[in-house]
Design an enzyme around this catalytic site. Structure first.
Site, PDB file in Angstrom:
ATOM      1  N   LYS A  22       0.860  -1.205   0.000  1.00 45.38           N
ATOM      2  CA  LYS A  22       0.000   0.000   0.000  1.00 45.38           C
ATOM      3  C   LYS A  22       0.884   1.239   0.000  1.00 45.38           C
ATOM      4  O   LYS A  22       0.659   2.177  -0.771  1.00 45.38           O
ATOM      5  CB  LYS A  22      -0.874   0.002   1.242  1.00 45.38           C
ATOM      6  N   ASN A  23       1.915   1.235   0.850  1.00 46.40           N
ATOM      7  CA  ASN A  23       2.711   2.449   1.038  1.00 46.40           C
ATOM      8  C   ASN A  23       3.744   2.674  -0.049  1.00 46.40           C
ATOM      9  O   ASN A  23       4.414   3.714  -0.045  1.00 46.40           O
ATOM     10  CB  ASN A  23       3.348   2.443   2.434  1.00 46.40           C
ATOM     11  N   ARG A  92      -5.109  10.653   4.194  1.00 43.58           N
ATOM     12  CA  ARG A  92      -3.981  11.560   4.415  1.00 43.58           C
ATOM     13  C   ARG A  92      -2.986  11.502   3.252  1.00 43.58           C
ATOM     14  O   ARG A  92      -2.336  12.475   2.956  1.00 43.58           O
ATOM     15  CB  ARG A  92      -3.237  11.145   5.682  1.00 43.58           C
ATOM     16  N   CYS A 116      -4.697  12.067  12.888  1.00 42.16           N
ATOM     17  CA  CYS A 116      -5.504  10.866  13.108  1.00 42.16           C
ATOM     18  C   CYS A 116      -5.163  10.350  14.511  1.00 42.16           C
ATOM     19  O   CYS A 116      -4.444  10.986  15.256  1.00 42.16           O
ATOM     20  CB  CYS A 116      -5.217   9.824  12.044  1.00 42.16           C
ATOM     21  N   ARG A 121       0.531  14.477  13.080  1.00 45.01           N
ATOM     22  CA  ARG A 121       0.974  14.249  11.693  1.00 45.01           C
ATOM     23  C   ARG A 121       0.984  15.546  10.868  1.00 45.01           C
ATOM     24  O   ARG A 121       0.322  15.673   9.845  1.00 45.01           O
ATOM     25  CB  ARG A 121       0.120  13.172  11.030  1.00 45.01           C
ATOM     26  N   PRO A 122       1.717  16.550  11.336  1.00 48.81           N
ATOM     27  CA  PRO A 122       1.807  17.801  10.585  1.00 48.81           C
ATOM     28  C   PRO A 122       2.528  17.595   9.245  1.00 48.81           C
ATOM     29  O   PRO A 122       3.055  16.501   8.988  1.00 48.81           O
ATOM     30  CB  PRO A 122       2.637  18.695  11.501  1.00 48.81           C
ATOM     31  N   ILE A 123       2.517  18.628   8.410  1.00 53.89           N
ATOM     32  CA  ILE A 123       3.229  18.516   7.116  1.00 53.89           C
ATOM     33  C   ILE A 123       4.257  19.643   6.978  1.00 53.89           C
ATOM     34  O   ILE A 123       4.607  20.052   5.862  1.00 53.89           O
ATOM     35  CB  ILE A 123       2.241  18.528   5.928  1.00 53.89           C
ATOM     36  N   ASP A 124       4.746  20.129   8.116  1.00 52.24           N
ATOM     37  CA  ASP A 124       5.691  21.259   8.074  1.00 52.24           C
ATOM     38  C   ASP A 124       6.978  20.919   7.318  1.00 52.24           C
ATOM     39  O   ASP A 124       7.519  21.763   6.580  1.00 52.24           O
ATOM     40  CB  ASP A 124       6.024  21.744   9.485  1.00 52.24           C
ATOM     41  N   ASP A 304       4.682   0.620  12.182  1.00 51.71           N
ATOM     42  CA  ASP A 304       3.419   0.031  11.723  1.00 51.71           C
ATOM     43  C   ASP A 304       3.210  -1.389  12.239  1.00 51.71           C
ATOM     44  O   ASP A 304       2.102  -1.911  12.147  1.00 51.71           O
ATOM     45  CB  ASP A 304       3.352   0.030  10.188  1.00 51.71           C
ATOM     46  N   ARG A 396      -8.515  -0.481   5.191  1.00 52.20           N
ATOM     47  CA  ARG A 396      -7.652   0.509   4.539  1.00 52.20           C
ATOM     48  C   ARG A 396      -6.264  -0.066   4.259  1.00 52.20           C
ATOM     49  O   ARG A 396      -5.589   0.364   3.332  1.00 52.20           O
ATOM     50  CB  ARG A 396      -7.491   1.745   5.436  1.00 52.20           C
TER      51      ARG A 396
HETATM   52  C1  EPZ Z   1       4.270   6.961   6.407  1.00 46.52           C
HETATM   53  O1  EPZ Z   1       3.492   7.984   7.006  1.00 46.52           O
HETATM   54  C2  EPZ Z   1       3.356   5.750   6.299  1.00 46.52           C
HETATM   55  N1  EPZ Z   1       2.218   6.047   5.437  1.00 46.52           N
HETATM   56  C3  EPZ Z   1       2.877   5.355   7.695  1.00 46.52           C
HETATM   57  O2  EPZ Z   1       2.093   4.172   7.556  1.00 46.52           O
HETATM   58  C4  EPZ Z   1       4.092   5.033   8.568  1.00 46.52           C
HETATM   59  O3  EPZ Z   1       3.647   4.747   9.875  1.00 46.52           O
HETATM   60  C5  EPZ Z   1       5.026   6.250   8.592  1.00 46.52           C
HETATM   61  O4  EPZ Z   1       5.394   6.617   7.236  1.00 46.52           O
HETATM   62  C6  EPZ Z   1       6.313   5.970   9.376  1.00 46.52           C
HETATM   63  O5  EPZ Z   1       6.964   4.862   8.818  1.00 46.52           O
HETATM   64  C7  EPZ Z   1       2.386   5.979   4.098  1.00 46.52           C
HETATM   65  O6  EPZ Z   1       3.471   5.708   3.590  1.00 46.52           O
HETATM   66  C8  EPZ Z   1       1.162   6.208   3.251  1.00 46.52           C
HETATM   67  P1  EPZ Z   1       6.354  10.286   8.589  1.00 46.52           P
HETATM   68  P2  EPZ Z   1       4.069   9.507   7.061  1.00 46.52           P
HETATM   69  O7  EPZ Z   1       6.248  11.537   7.813  1.00 46.52           O
HETATM   70  O8  EPZ Z   1       4.833   9.781   5.823  1.00 46.52           O
HETATM   71  C9  EPZ Z   1       6.373  13.616  11.980  1.00 46.52           C
HETATM   72  C10 EPZ Z   1       0.237   2.811   7.840  1.00 46.52           C
HETATM   73  O9  EPZ Z   1      -0.145   2.240   8.866  1.00 46.52           O
HETATM   74  N2  EPZ Z   1       6.274  14.592  10.885  1.00 46.52           N
HETATM   75  O10 EPZ Z   1       7.542   9.401   8.414  1.00 46.52           O
HETATM   76  O11 EPZ Z   1       2.943  10.401   7.409  1.00 46.52           O
HETATM   77  C11 EPZ Z   1       5.103  12.771  12.118  1.00 46.52           C
HETATM   78  O12 EPZ Z   1       4.138  13.464  12.886  1.00 46.52           O
HETATM   79  C12 EPZ Z   1       0.702   4.242   7.912  1.00 46.52           C
HETATM   80  O13 EPZ Z   1       0.321   2.272   6.691  1.00 46.52           O
HETATM   81  C13 EPZ Z   1       6.337  15.953  11.192  1.00 46.52           C
HETATM   82  O14 EPZ Z   1       6.453  16.349  12.356  1.00 46.52           O
HETATM   83  O15 EPZ Z   1       5.053   9.386   8.306  1.00 46.52           O
HETATM   84  C14 EPZ Z   1       5.629  11.533  12.799  1.00 46.52           C
HETATM   85  O16 EPZ Z   1       5.711  11.753  14.191  1.00 46.52           O
HETATM   86  C15 EPZ Z   1       0.452   4.845   9.281  1.00 46.52           C
HETATM   87  N3  EPZ Z   1       6.251  16.853  10.169  1.00 46.52           N
HETATM   88  C16 EPZ Z   1       7.032  11.365  12.212  1.00 46.52           C
HETATM   89  O17 EPZ Z   1       7.388  12.646  11.660  1.00 46.52           O
HETATM   90  C17 EPZ Z   1       6.125  16.465   8.851  1.00 46.52           C
HETATM   91  O18 EPZ Z   1       6.061  17.338   7.954  1.00 46.52           O
HETATM   92  C18 EPZ Z   1       7.112  10.322  11.110  1.00 46.52           C
HETATM   93  O19 EPZ Z   1       6.137  10.637  10.136  1.00 46.52           O
HETATM   94  C19 EPZ Z   1       6.056  15.082   8.568  1.00 46.52           C
HETATM   95  C20 EPZ Z   1       6.145  14.162   9.599  1.00 46.52           C
END
Ligand code: EPZ
Length: 417
Positions: A22-23, A92, A116, A121-124, A304, A396
């Site tokens: 999926k990812n 998301r 969620c 899960r910010p996007i900064d 995960d 999902r």
């Molecule tokens: C991806 O999410 C995966 N989703 C998640 O899988 C997975 O848990 C995660 O990576 C970590 O491996 C997909 O690939 C679709 P991150 P993502 O950005 O990209 C913080 C599942 O179960 N952060 O690596 O959203 C964030 O809050 C899902 O399949 C910021 O602060 O994860 C988190 O604490 C759940 N600012 C950490 O970084 C940002 O701009 C890691 O998040 C981005 C992230």
């Protein structure tokens, strides 16, 4: 509403084929909007999130045809760069469209993806990186709008190796002018798979999978055919289920190289794990020994699989400790496991799991997709019947989880109530 009814006490035996990731599929489907010809993506799992991504591509104007596990995308008639907010809110991962649409069309508007249950899960990191590449970012009324006449390569260091930010910025850099160096990036296999797809389309990307990725911008991307990698989280979930209830389970079309940390931890409980090429076999004769896990960016133990592994820990001999270091609120499954007789206490980012002789079936509710999988694993190991609610979360991320488990001998049925 549909629920799973799981009656525990049965071992798992047999062979199951692992579906596509999926990812990996989600960012790759998003990346097709950058191509100027038809892209054919194979091995795409039938999941709700993928259905939403296909709806988004069609809403943007792409021609999308989905036959079996193959999705063909013709991006030549894309006429909109405005991701419909009702679809954004359902998934998301729509945030993955920011980089591609900005790079190809010079603008994109998305509604801010909601947080969620696993965290804010910010996007900064995504936005700061887009700004560094030359984008103007406006945020108002719950929307984020990025515009840029051209994107220009830059040297960007992420505060944290975010998977999504790495993917978004790698995609945006592919059509930027000049060279972009991305440092402190994520190294997940899904990022390598996305890079391989983009390279097939003509992108120039070096060292995806390392901590530093170098992208040399090109002006156009052609179409490509690509098969996504196996879903390592689905494979890991099935391995954990086998270790929890005992038996002899063989996974086909898995990739052991993507599961090193998980294989090591399952072996540490005393289960046997044999690997060769794309086959992983798990055998377990009796309840295993307690182990500790600490989640981390790849190649560390994947966040995960924290919840499914915790379900296993509830019946291991001894006390296990879980440290969740990636998301700030990923223990929502603990209360539900304790309702089944588990003995888990949480203190901030740490959970202490005292093994119990057995769990007992109960009515429990999934609040996120991996927490839902954990409740299914617990139900397989519990005495009596467990009713798992909230299947829309599980659907999902898992394609026919109940069917695959039934094929291995589990007593699990999906029932409309
Ligand atoms: C991806 O999410 C995966 N989703 C998640 O899988 C997975 O848990 C995660 O990576 C970590 O491996 C997909 O690939 C679709 P991150 P993502 O950005 O990209 C913080 C599942 O179960 N952060 O690596 O959203 C964030 O809050 C899902 O399949 C910021 O602060 O994860 C988190 O604490 C759940 N600012 C950490 O970084 C940002 O701009 C890691 O998040 C981005 C992230």
């Amino acid at each position: 509403m549909e629920v799973f009814e799981v009656t525990g006490g049965r071992q798992l035996n047999g062979t199951v084929r692992v579906c596509g990731s999926k990812n990996a599929a989600l960012p790759i489907l998003a990346a097709t909007v950058m191509a100027e010809d038809v892209c054919v993506i194979e091995g795409v799992p039938h999941l709700e999130d993928v259905r939403v991504m296909v709806e988004i591509l069609r809403a943007l104007g792409a021609q999308v045809d989905w036959q079996g596990d193959t999705v063909s995308v013709d991006p030549r008639n894309i006429s909109s760069t405005d991701v419909p907010s009702h679809l954004m809110r359902r998934m998301r991962s729509s945030v993955f469209l920011m980089g591609p649409l900005l790079a190809r069309f010079g603008e994109v508007r998305v509604s801010r993806p909601g947080g969620c249950v696993i965290g804010q899960r910010p996007i900064d990191f995504h936005l700061r990186g887009m700004r560094a590449l030359g984008a103007r970012i406006e945020q108002s009324h719950g929307y984020v709008r990025c515009t840029a006449n051209r994107l220009y390569g830059d040297h960007i260091t992420l505060d944290y190796p975010s998977v999504g930010a790495t993917e978004n910025l790698m995609m945006a850099a592919v059509l930027s002018d000049g060279v972009t160096v991305l440092e402190n990036v994520a190294r997940e296999p899904e990022i390598v798979d996305l890079a391989q797809f983009l390279q097939r389309c003509g992108a120039r990307i070096e060292n995806a999978g390392d901590g530093t990725i170098t992208v040399t911008g090109v002006h156009h991307l052609g179409g490509a055919r690509h098969r996504v990698i196996p879903d390592r989280i689905v494979a890991g979930t099935m391995m954990i289920a086998a270790a929890a209830v005992g038996g002899d389970v063989t996974l086909e079309r898995a990739d052991p190289h993507h599961l090193g940390a998980v294989i090591a931890k399952i072996r540490e409980t005393g289960a046997q794990v044999q690997v060769e090429r794309d086959i992983i076999r798990v055998t377990q004769a009796e309840p295993g020994r307690a182990v500790d896990i600490r989640t981390a960016p790849y190649p560390g133990f994947p966040t995960d699989l924290q919840a499914p592994f915790m379900a296993l820990m509830t019946i291991l001999r001894g006390t296990s400790v879980v440290r969740e270091s990636v998301f700030e609120a990923r223990f929502k499954h603990v209360d539900e496991l304790n309702r089944m007789g588990a003995n888990i206490s949480v203190d901030g980012q740490t959970a202490v799991v005292h093994g119990v002789p057995r769990l007992s079936g109960a009515t429990v509710e999934a609040s996120d997709l991996r927490g839902g999988a954990a409740l299914v694993v617990a139900g397989l190991a519990a005495e009596g019947t467990t009713r798992v609610e909230g299947l829309h979360h599980i659907d999902r991320g898992y394609e026919q989880l109940d069917t695959h488990l039934r094929d291995l001998g589990a007593d699990i049925v999906r029932r409309a109530v």
